[in-house]
Write a protein that holds these residues in place. Sequence first.
Motif, PDB file in Angstrom:
ATOM      1  N   SER A   1      92.530  74.915-115.204  1.00 22.03           N
ATOM      2  CA  SER A   1      92.910  76.190-114.572  1.00 22.03           C
ATOM      3  C   SER A   1      92.132  76.472-113.293  1.00 22.03           C
ATOM      4  O   SER A   1      92.690  77.017-112.328  1.00 22.03           O
ATOM      5  CB  SER A   1      92.711  77.333-115.565  1.00 22.03           C
ATOM      6  N   GLN A   2      90.850  76.094-113.237  1.00 17.34           N
ATOM      7  CA  GLN A   2      90.044  76.420-112.063  1.00 17.34           C
ATOM      8  C   GLN A   2      90.479  75.669-110.813  1.00 17.34           C
ATOM      9  O   GLN A   2      90.135  76.056-109.692  1.00 17.34           O
ATOM     10  CB  GLN A   2      88.555  76.177-112.341  1.00 17.34           C
ATOM     11  N   TYR A   3      91.251  74.575-111.008  1.00 15.79           N
ATOM     12  CA  TYR A   3      91.720  73.812-109.849  1.00 15.79           C
ATOM     13  C   TYR A   3      93.148  74.179-109.435  1.00 15.79           C
ATOM     14  O   TYR A   3      93.642  73.675-108.426  1.00 15.79           O
ATOM     15  CB  TYR A   3      91.634  72.308-110.141  1.00 15.79           C
ATOM     16  N   GLN A   4      93.802  75.030-110.199  1.00 16.94           N
ATOM     17  CA  GLN A   4      95.192  75.388-109.898  1.00 16.94           C
ATOM     18  C   GLN A   4      95.385  75.952-108.494  1.00 16.94           C
ATOM     19  O   GLN A   4      96.367  75.618-107.820  1.00 16.94           O
ATOM     20  CB  GLN A   4      95.708  76.369-110.950  1.00 16.94           C
ATOM     21  N   PRO A   5      94.484  76.815-107.988  1.00 17.03           N
ATOM     22  CA  PRO A   5      94.706  77.345-106.625  1.00 17.03           C
ATOM     23  C   PRO A   5      94.704  76.271-105.549  1.00 17.03           C
ATOM     24  O   PRO A   5      95.223  76.496-104.447  1.00 17.03           O
ATOM     25  CB  PRO A   5      93.525  78.316-106.438  1.00 17.03           C
ATOM     26  N   TYR A   6      94.137  75.103-105.847  1.00 16.16           N
ATOM     27  CA  TYR A   6      94.012  74.044-104.838  1.00 16.16           C
ATOM     28  C   TYR A   6      94.915  72.847-105.143  1.00 16.16           C
ATOM     29  O   TYR A   6      94.768  71.778-104.559  1.00 16.16           O
ATOM     30  CB  TYR A   6      92.545  73.571-104.777  1.00 16.16           C
ATOM     31  N   LYS A   7      95.869  73.028-106.066  1.00 16.17           N
ATOM     32  CA  LYS A   7      96.631  71.895-106.585  1.00 16.17           C
ATOM     33  C   LYS A   7      97.443  71.170-105.517  1.00 16.17           C
ATOM     34  O   LYS A   7      97.509  69.935-105.516  1.00 16.17           O
ATOM     35  CB  LYS A   7      97.530  72.343-107.729  1.00 16.17           C
ATOM     36  N   HIS A   8      98.073  71.894-104.607  1.00 16.23           N
ATOM     37  CA  HIS A   8      98.890  71.227-103.589  1.00 16.23           C
ATOM     38  C   HIS A   8      98.007  70.461-102.596  1.00 16.23           C
ATOM     39  O   HIS A   8      98.375  69.359-102.147  1.00 16.23           O
ATOM     40  CB  HIS A   8      99.762  72.245-102.867  1.00 16.23           C
ATOM     41  N   MET A   9      96.872  71.035-102.277  1.00 21.60           N
ATOM     42  CA  MET A   9      95.948  70.345-101.379  1.00 21.60           C
ATOM     43  C   MET A   9      95.403  69.075-102.039  1.00 21.60           C
ATOM     44  O   MET A   9      95.353  68.012-101.420  1.00 21.60           O
ATOM     45  CB  MET A   9      94.799  71.280-101.023  1.00 21.60           C
ATOM     46  N   ILE A  10      95.012  69.170-103.294  1.00 22.56           N
ATOM     47  CA  ILE A  10      94.520  67.996-104.025  1.00 22.56           C
ATOM     48  C   ILE A  10      95.580  66.902-104.054  1.00 22.56           C
ATOM     49  O   ILE A  10      95.298  65.723-103.805  1.00 22.56           O
ATOM     50  CB  ILE A  10      94.120  68.400-105.463  1.00 22.56           C
ATOM     51  N   ALA A  11      96.824  67.303-104.338  1.00 19.58           N
ATOM     52  CA  ALA A  11      97.910  66.321-104.429  1.00 19.58           C
ATOM     53  C   ALA A  11      98.158  65.634-103.089  1.00 19.58           C
ATOM     54  O   ALA A  11      98.379  64.419-103.037  1.00 19.58           O
ATOM     55  CB  ALA A  11      99.184  67.016-104.899  1.00 19.58           C
ATOM     56  N   GLN A  12      98.104  66.397-102.001  1.00 22.50           N
ATOM     57  CA  GLN A  12      98.359  65.797-100.696  1.00 22.50           C
ATOM     58  C   GLN A  12      97.276  64.789-100.325  1.00 22.50           C
ATOM     59  O   GLN A  12      97.558  63.725 -99.758  1.00 22.50           O
ATOM     60  CB  GLN A  12      98.452  66.876 -99.616  1.00 22.50           C
ATOM     61  N   VAL A  13      96.033  65.096-100.677  1.00 25.43           N
ATOM     62  CA  VAL A  13      94.948  64.156-100.383  1.00 25.43           C
ATOM     63  C   VAL A  13      95.101  62.887-101.216  1.00 25.43           C
ATOM     64  O   VAL A  13      94.850  61.784-100.750  1.00 25.43           O
ATOM     65  CB  VAL A  13      93.574  64.815-100.635  1.00 25.43           C
ATOM     66  N   ILE A  14      95.552  63.030-102.455  1.00 27.52           N
ATOM     67  CA  ILE A  14      95.794  61.851-103.294  1.00 27.52           C
ATOM     68  C   ILE A  14      96.837  60.943-102.645  1.00 27.52           C
ATOM     69  O   ILE A  14      96.680  59.721-102.600  1.00 27.52           O
ATOM     70  CB  ILE A  14      96.239  62.283-104.704  1.00 27.52           C
ATOM     71  N   VAL A  15      97.902  61.521-102.133  1.00 33.72           N
ATOM     72  CA  VAL A  15      98.930  60.727-101.446  1.00 33.72           C
ATOM     73  C   VAL A  15      98.342  60.056-100.208  1.00 33.72           C
ATOM     74  O   VAL A  15      98.565  58.864 -99.950  1.00 33.72           O
ATOM     75  CB  VAL A  15     100.134  61.614-101.062  1.00 33.72           C
ATOM     76  N   ASP A  16      97.561  60.817 -99.449  1.00 35.70           N
ATOM     77  CA  ASP A  16      96.982  60.270 -98.219  1.00 35.70           C
ATOM     78  C   ASP A  16      96.054  59.098 -98.487  1.00 35.70           C
ATOM     79  O   ASP A  16      96.015  58.132 -97.720  1.00 35.70           O
ATOM     80  CB  ASP A  16      96.184  61.360 -97.484  1.00 35.70           C
ATOM     81  N   LYS A  17      95.289  59.173 -99.573  1.00 34.35           N
ATOM     82  CA  LYS A  17      94.235  58.197 -99.816  1.00 34.35           C
ATOM     83  C   LYS A  17      94.638  57.080-100.773  1.00 34.35           C
ATOM     84  O   LYS A  17      93.831  56.192-101.062  1.00 34.35           O
ATOM     85  CB  LYS A  17      92.983  58.907-100.348  1.00 34.35           C
ATOM     86  N   ASN A  18      95.859  57.103-101.266  1.00 33.83           N
ATOM     87  CA  ASN A  18      96.353  56.055-102.170  1.00 33.83           C
ATOM     88  C   ASN A  18      97.694  55.543-101.643  1.00 33.83           C
ATOM     89  O   ASN A  18      98.730  56.163-101.891  1.00 33.83           O
ATOM     90  CB  ASN A  18      96.509  56.602-103.592  1.00 33.83           C
ATOM     91  N   PRO A  19      97.685  54.431-100.932  1.00 31.32           N
ATOM     92  CA  PRO A  19      98.903  53.956-100.257  1.00 31.32           C
ATOM     93  C   PRO A  19     100.089  53.730-101.189  1.00 31.32           C
ATOM     94  O   PRO A  19     101.234  53.822-100.749  1.00 31.32           O
ATOM     95  CB  PRO A  19      98.459  52.633 -99.614  1.00 31.32           C
ATOM     96  N   THR A  20      99.858  53.435-102.458  1.00 28.28           N
ATOM     97  CA  THR A  20     100.977  53.158-103.372  1.00 28.28           C
ATOM     98  C   THR A  20     101.569  54.426-103.980  1.00 28.28           C
ATOM     99  O   THR A  20     102.612  54.367-104.631  1.00 28.28           O
ATOM    100  CB  THR A  20     100.525  52.227-104.516  1.00 28.28           C
ATOM    101  N   ILE A  21     100.894  55.572-103.804  1.00 29.92           N
ATOM    102  CA  ILE A  21     101.353  56.823-104.408  1.00 29.92           C
ATOM    103  C   ILE A  21     102.228  57.600-103.423  1.00 29.92           C
ATOM    104  O   ILE A  21     101.827  57.862-102.293  1.00 29.92           O
ATOM    105  CB  ILE A  21     100.164  57.701-104.848  1.00 29.92           C
TER     106      ILE A  21
END
Length: 453
Positions: free
Chosen positions: A152-172
């Motif tokens: 729950s504490q990370y929910q406010p930042y979920k879209h930002m976290i997801a975008q960084v995951i895409v940026d930093k993982n070429p296969t995702i």
Amino acid sequence: MNLFRLPAAVRAAETLDRALFSRTLPTAAASVRDNRLLAKYRKQLEKTNEMLLLDRFNPIVADPDASLGGQGRKCLILQPSVKPGVPETWSPVLQEASKLGDLTVVPFEVTIGYDLWSYLDVMRSLLPEHLHGEIPVGFNTAGHVAHLNLRSQYQPYKHMIAQVIVDKNPTIRTVINKTDNVGTESEFRTFAYEVLAGADDMLVEVNEAGCVFQFDYSKVYWNTKLGTEHQRITGLFKAGEVVVDVMAGIGPFAAPAGKKGVFVWANDKNPESYKYLSEVVSEFVKPFNCDGHDFIRKAADLVLEASRRGDCAVVKPVKVSRSAPVESRPAPVRIPVPATVAHFVMNLPASALEFLHNFRGLYHGQERLFAPHTETRLPMVHAHCFAVKATDATALDDICGRIYNELGVKFTPGDAARDGEVSIHEVRDVAPAKRMFCASFRLPAEVAFAPRA
């Protein structure tokens, strides 16, 4: 000094601004007199810790002097602690190379861009400090999909976290977040989800143990983190044996076992899983779509019937030259289905132990199929389960107690090769206080030959 930190004022942002991560770093460079000396001095300056070494960063660039750079001359980028014109900040190696005229220490500016920042560095720079301890890093993946289970504490930042995951993982390309509990809301171990980044494309392809699986990740269960466990269990099977996979999913045990010549009766209650199981059918793999409670005894009966019919797998020989005489070509090999099951696999950790009572009477009236009448032993059972994470015997005792509740037989933790003992293998942690195990034991005679209820 830390190159990958932003000012505290930009923390707690809920959107990603990549421009924030670009900065210019004043440092120094060692201009090399002759490019043939690059390898020599790079190695030496790495040993003195004077080279600026970063992931995804090339410390060898064109000489900052335009005339020298135009001639193809290179330089080695150094740490900011190395000051041009201040030899006291140089190592003896660098001082000696300067005296020889091989290297000239000159001012240099390095641009640190977003592409050089790691996922963790980005997150630590943007998230509030009190959230740094459990930054989401251990997410599941299935093909191009990353699957989060954000607290729950990370929910406010979920879209930002997801975008960084895409940026930093070429296969995702797609990031999703689970919005309910697998195995609680859905008997098929599927889950509701929200798309945080990328397209809602859940058709994935996964390669594991030399097998290619193509499936809709939203409709079946798949856990890439279980790859090692899949290989461990299939490594226990021998070619020509029969394995019954009671909760087979889409076949992570069945497909590789079938490839090594193991007969697998693979079952899953989920019609979607059965559909994908049907795609891995071979001479050795047979798919079923039954309730696991019913399938345990049914499978043993079907295997015995198949053996008595003379069912077999016909394995064609390896390709031979067309010019070889017909009479010299090897004939196909017929591998008969054995009369009994060698292993049962039950990979449903939330409730697999609750299925064990179905083994009572599994081979009622068929005692002559097994030792001492033959050399065949009763089946091994491999049941995955969850238990508390503890440093003492709490989890082991709990698992043995749950087996006793279902079978009425007491096992002690130990070696499954010995009667009355159960091997309990730690598979992985699934939560801070929860661990996944696999309990393996040989089915006791008093259970296998008991009357069926």
